[in-house]
Design an enzyme around this catalytic site. Structure first.
Site, PDB file in Angstrom:
ATOM      1  N   LYS A 125       0.861  -1.197   0.000  1.00  0.00           N
ATOM      2  CA  LYS A 125       0.000   0.000   0.000  1.00  0.00           C
ATOM      3  C   LYS A 125       0.889   1.236   0.000  1.00  0.00           C
ATOM      4  CE  LYS A 125      -4.191  -1.815   0.739  1.00  0.00           C
ATOM      5  NZ  LYS A 125      -4.582  -2.225   2.081  1.00  0.00           N
ATOM      6  N   HIS A 128       1.377   6.967   3.002  1.00  0.00           N
ATOM      7  CA  HIS A 128       0.693   8.258   2.910  1.00  0.00           C
ATOM      8  C   HIS A 128       1.028   9.171   4.084  1.00  0.00           C
ATOM      9  CE1 HIS A 128      -2.147   6.865   5.899  1.00  0.00           C
ATOM     10  NE2 HIS A 128      -2.330   5.755   5.194  1.00  0.00           N
ATOM     11  N   HIS A 131       0.815   7.839   7.668  1.00  0.00           N
ATOM     12  CA  HIS A 131       1.950   7.030   8.124  1.00  0.00           C
ATOM     13  C   HIS A 131       3.156   7.905   8.427  1.00  0.00           C
ATOM     14  CE1 HIS A 131      -0.170   3.512   6.175  1.00  0.00           C
ATOM     15  NE2 HIS A 131      -0.045   3.184   7.442  1.00  0.00           N
TER      16      HIS A 131
HETATM   17  N1  ARG Z   1      -0.462  -1.251   9.989  1.00  0.00           N
HETATM   18  C1  ARG Z   1      -1.440  -0.551  10.763  1.00  0.00           C
HETATM   19  C2  ARG Z   1      -2.067   0.570   9.943  1.00  0.00           C
HETATM   20  O1  ARG Z   1      -1.516   0.976   8.951  1.00  0.00           O
HETATM   21  C3  ARG Z   1      -0.874   0.047  12.007  1.00  0.00           C
HETATM   22  C4  ARG Z   1      -0.266  -0.933  12.968  1.00  0.00           C
HETATM   23  C5  ARG Z   1      -0.266  -0.411  14.349  1.00  0.00           C
HETATM   24  N2  ARG Z   1       0.419  -1.233  15.283  1.00  0.00           N
HETATM   25  C6  ARG Z   1      -0.083  -2.261  15.975  1.00  0.00           C
HETATM   26  N3  ARG Z   1       0.676  -2.880  16.821  1.00  0.00           N
HETATM   27  N4  ARG Z   1      -1.332  -2.631  15.816  1.00  0.00           N
HETATM   28  O2  ARG Z   1      -3.125   1.040  10.312  1.00  0.00           O
END
Ligand code: ARG
Length: 574
Positions: A125, A128, A131
């Site tokens: 993905k 953005h 992030h």
């Molecule tokens: N990959 C997830 C997202 O883009 C965020 C992960 C956050 N960390 C976790 N330990 N759940 O929304």
């Protein structure tokens, strides 16, 4: 000497309160002439059964409160402390000059491990601007804890697991373009992913195929695993370019897939602790006594979900790192998720749940919508960085021309890259993290505003004064004469420098880097006022010139150190 701590220790002695408690209560009076620090006596009223002004008078008269160079007075319920300007200047400037840009380092964290999880983008993905928030905020928090002596472990919890990988495998086999994947991986993966959803509307069997592929992936089937690994590798390569550009690093890229194999053990444990119940076919942990909805651990088809992976991840982190703190830098919309995960851990009997912290943040918005992107409203970080660097370069080029500058095109581009990226980072970190951010180039690139360009420019200009002095054979004084810096403007700079260390500690305790950005911004403002009102190289006596140069050097050290904590590089020339 750190006067604030010293004052807190003495006050603790006089009041019977803990030093830390006193430290947290000490205020900075609203006006400079009222003193440097103030202690409000309200907290003592209940235990001492006296009115706060009376308590203030009594404590202020105590001999135990005496510190050399510090005068004590009362103003109603407040005890005010005023440090002699001369002594403050001597102590602050010599501390900074001795430490250089290591100023602010501390040992409070030594022997303690802090995990900071940040960035955590999803494989395949686009990266953005949302992030970017976790990446920039987390990087800064990691740097702050490191500065305070903690052993910091930087975790990137990649989103590299889930049913979408079954879809990607199906889509890649049907429509994948090897060359495109090589050249522009994220866009190629995005393209086939979008195509999958379009085609699946008319061809439902695609969904079955995808499910089948995901199952094979989970079972470790070689071909599917190889494709997944490929998607992960190429995506990570792209992300790493962005991280490099921003000076962001990680110790660990264990993604959701890594923890997924650790879920069965967690499920067994939940069962043996009688915490799992069936609800509408799913296996859940009830959390109504916490006022939270149930946490789903296994879906009705037996597959795991996001929360189960986080349970396994937290346990893994504790088992392997025995962390003092486990910090999750993730957007506010996931607040409920983390509350549930921490509550389940607590129910499992893990006290480390109390040391798990969700550090949330707001949304990212744009004042002028110049961005057109493939996917509706998503703005890519790379586009934001490129656009900002481009605009920064324009400004620097114009400024350099106006000054009849001597910088090459290459130098200008290099500086613009640093200043532009700094401007983006600063915009993310200049306000409380839970506030939404509004990007406005006019504002963020204002060389006079509360911006990274302003701070970096102040730094570079000060370095140039020091260089100029060096060429004339004049060096900042090393150790004496700082006591001459007692003018109002000098005092204001020194005062704000003196509070820098405290701002680092406050930033750590509240996970708010803006405590630091606010402080260095204040230092730069005070310094620029001093710079505009006083002459440095023509200050009169050589002693004063050298003392003022030392003040310049101290400002440079602290600005550099503060910017570094935010993740921003300085330039020596601009
Ligand atoms: N990959 C997830 C997202 O883009 C965020 C992960 C956050 N960390 C976790 N330990 N759940 O929304």
């Amino acid at each position: 000497m750190d006067y604030k701590t010293e004052i807190a220790n003495k006050l603790a002695l006089c009041t019977g309160l803990e030093s830390d408690k006193v430290l947290s209560l000490i205020e900075i009076p609203p006006q400079l002439d009222m003193g440097d620090y103030a202690f409000p006596c309200f907290v003592l009223a209940k235990t001492l059964r006296k009115a706060p002004p009376m308590i203030a008078t009594e404590i202020a008269g105590s001999d135990d409160l005496k510190i050399e160079g510090v005068s004590v007075s009362c103003a109603g319920p407040y005890i005010n402390f005023k440090i002699s300007r001369e002594i403050l200047a001597e102590s602050v400037i010599s501390d900074i000059i001795t430490a250089g840009d290591k100023y602010g380092e501390d040992t409070v964290g030594s022997g303690k491990t802090v995990i900071v999880e940040y960035s955590s983008p999803n494989i395949a993905k686009p990266f953005h601007v949302g992030h970017a928030f976790t990446t920039i905020l987390g990087n800064s928090i990691a740097r702050i804890y490191s500065k305070l002596g903690y052993n910091v472990q930087r975790f990137n919890h990649l989103g590299d697991y889930g049913t979408q990988f079954g879809k990607l495998i199906t889509a890649y086999r049907l429509w994948g373009d090897e060359k495109a994947l090589e050249e522009d991986p994220i866009n190629e993966l995005l393209r086939i992913y979008v195509k999958f959803h379009e085609e699946a509307k008319n061809e439902p069997s695609l969904e079955d195929d995808a499910r089948d592929n995901f199952r094979k992936l989970e079972e470790g089937s070689e071909e599917e695993v190889a494709l997944w690994q490929r998607f992960r590798d190429v995506s990570l390569e792209v992300f790493k370019k962005t991280y490099d550009r921003m000076g962001v690093e990680f110790d660990n890229y264990n993604g959701e897939s890594f923890y997924s194999s650790r879920i069965p053990a967690v499920v067994d444990e939940l069962k043996s602790k009688n915490l799992l119940v069936e609800s509408e076919g799913a296996q859940v942990v009830m959390l109504e006594d916490e006022g939270l909805p149930p946490c789903i651990v296994l879906k009705s088809d037996g597959t795991t979900i996001y929360a189960s992976r986080d349970l396994a991840a937290a346990k893994y982190r504790y088992d392997n790192y025995k962390f003092d703190k486990n910090i999750y830098v993730v957007g506010l919309p996931q607040q409920l998720h983390f509350r549930q995960v921490f509550a389940v851990l607590k129910k499992m009997g893990y006290d480390f749940a109390d040391n798990c912290v969700h550090v949330g943040f707001g949304l990212v918005k744009f004042k002028d919508r110049v961005f057109s992107t493939r996917e509706g409203n998503i703005v890519l970080l790379d586009d934001l960085l490129n656009k900002t660097v481009e605009k920064t370069e324009e400004i620097i080029r114009n400024n350099a021309q106006a000054r009849g500058g001597d910088m090459s095109d290459e130098q200008i581009s290099e500086i613009a890259e640093k200043v532009g990226i700094g401007a983006v980072i600063y915009t993310y970190l200049k306000s409380g993290r839970e506030k939404d951010i509004i990007f406005d180039w006019k504002e963020m690139l204002d060389f006079e505003g509360d911006t990274a360009p302003y701070l970096i420019y102040t730094y570079a200009r000060t370095r140039s004064i020091l260089r100029k002095a060096g060429e004339q054979g004049i060096a900042p004084s090393e150790g004496d004469g700082y006591g001459l810096l007692t003018g109002d403007d000098e005092y204001a700079v020194i005062r704000s420098l003196a509070d820098f260390k405290d701002s680092v500690k406050k930033a750590a305790a509240s996970y708010e880097p803006f405590m630091i950005s606010r402080q260095i911004s204040l230092i730069a403002r005070n310094y620029n006022r001093f710079y505009n009102n006083s002459s440095i190289l023509n200050a009169g006596s050589e002693e004063l010139v050298r003392a003022r140069l030392a003040l310049c050097e101290a400002v440079c050290d602290v600005l550099k150190s503060g910017l570094e904590l935010l993740g921003i590089d300085v330039v020596e020339k601009m």
